[in-house]
Design an enzyme around this catalytic site. Structure first.
Site, short mmCIF file in Angstrom:
data_model
loop_
_atom_site.label_atom_id
_atom_site.label_comp_id
_atom_site.label_asym_id
_atom_site.label_seq_id
_atom_site.Cartn_x
_atom_site.Cartn_y
_atom_site.Cartn_z
N LYS A 33 -35.54 25.98 -65.52
CA LYS A 33 -36.78 26.25 -66.25
C LYS A 33 -36.67 25.83 -67.71
CE LYS A 33 -35.67 31.06 -67.35
NZ LYS A 33 -36.16 32.45 -67.36
N TYR A 246 -36.95 20.11 -100.59
CA TYR A 246 -37.96 21.04 -101.10
C TYR A 246 -37.33 22.22 -101.83
CZ TYR A 246 -41.59 18.79 -98.24
OH TYR A 246 -42.49 17.91 -97.69
#
Length: 337
Positions: A33, A246
């Site tokens: 999954k 940043y």
């Protein structure tokens, strides 16, 4: 472009250890999954099939369809019945309503709630459940449960195991009563398989263990399969006093050669805010904040390995290895090496 490398030898090693503990390849359901826990569902499915695994489990019909040409026996764990189920797949029944809504004649597994209280039928509902499945001609292939704390050394695992034993006895009695073939039982997930001295079910369901992560260190001598690699986009000399990224979270004390690499939180990395020391596999620090599509570090060449053990990043971010792996974007190129 960034890449995910899958170590074929490590994957085969892990499957061998798992199958030895489970008593044979025919006793193992591999859980694929969420893009095989971020590893790549089709790649992992193909390799598992080549190894000799015949059964797998996924989350949804969409995931099942992706590998339907590889596996014949696919159990869908989190299906919401539509009345238009495929004869190709087996569907988990997670509550009584699902038995009433699912298409007649469909292949099913009964999920049994033994204490996790997330999905599954209570043992008190089994009489009614068998009336429904017999009336609607549903094909009962299996019954299973899920342990809520098999990775923790407390009594929960043993309590749930006893509850499942009682449910199994009830199911077998009802099969006799309704003339239904005995189903396959499975309850042991990766952690439960590790700690089990004896497996009383016909099959086990393994997810994270096949990818190389044990809940109890050294119990199966597993090897991580996935390593994450980033490619250099640019490089420059960062002068003393200059910052990168940043927020100017990193300021160079001396002139250093830095490079920007093509992985960021847009690719599924957890967002590093520039605080603390987050290191790459080669030991170099990530310099400043991770951006959406990139990060910076000392120039480490054309390629740099971000991690080869998800536990390192999981520990830094205070989470679990599953969280690191499943977030990796399906857009990242994956290949076995």
């Amino acid at each position: 472009m960034s890449e995910i490398h899958l170590n074929k030898a490590a994957y085969i090693h892990n499957l061998t250890k798992i199958c030895d503990k489970a008593g044979g390849k025919e006793n193992v359901i591999v859980v694929l999954k969420d893009n095989a826990y971020g590893h790549g569902a089709r790649l992992i499915a193909s390799e598992a099939k080549k190894f000799g695994i015949k059964n797998c489990a996924v989350k949804s019909e969409c995931e099942a369809n992706e590998i339907a040409d590889i596996f014949e026996n696919i159990l869908i764990l989190s299906h919401v019945p539509t009345g238009d189920e495929s004869a190709k797949f087996t569907y988990a029944i997670n509550d009584i309503d699902a038995l009433l809504k699912i298409k007649e004649n469909t292949k099913i597994n009964l999920a049994i709630d033994t204490g996790m209280h997330r999905n599954g039928l209570d043992i008190s509902e089994l009489d009614y459940a068998f009336e429904i499945l017999a009336r609607r001609n549903l094909e009962l292939l299996g019954a299973y449960t899920h342990f809520r704390a098999s990775d923790e050394l407390n009594a929960d695992y043993f309590v749930q195991r006893e509850n499942f034993s009682a449910a199994k006895a009830k199911i077998l009695a009802l099969c006799d009563e309704f003339g239904i073939k005995k189903p396959i039982f499975h309850s042991h997930n990766s952690a439960a398989l590790e700690r089990a001295s004896e497996i009383k079910d016909e099959m086990v369901r393994v997810g994270i263990a096949q990818y190389g992560y044990a809940q109890f260190n050294g119990s199966l001598n597993l090897k991580p399969v996935l390593s994450l690699w980033a490619k250099r986009v640019s490089r420059r000399v960062l002068k003393s006093g200059q910052s990168v990224g940043y927020g100017a979270k990193f300021i160079a004390k001396d002139d250093i050669n830095v490079a920007t690499y093509d992985l960021g939180y847009g690719d599924g990395l957890l967002r590093y805010n520039g605080l603390g020391e987050l290191r790459l596999a080669n030991g170099e620090l990530i310099l400043g904040k991770i951006s959406m599509d990139s990060f910076s570090c000392k120039d480490s060449g054309e390629w740099v390995c971000v991690f080869e053990d998800a536990n390192v990043w999981a520990e830094f971010f205070g989470t679990i290895n599953y969280d690191i792996l499943v977030k990796l974007s399906p857009n990242i190129t994956r290949k076995f090496i």
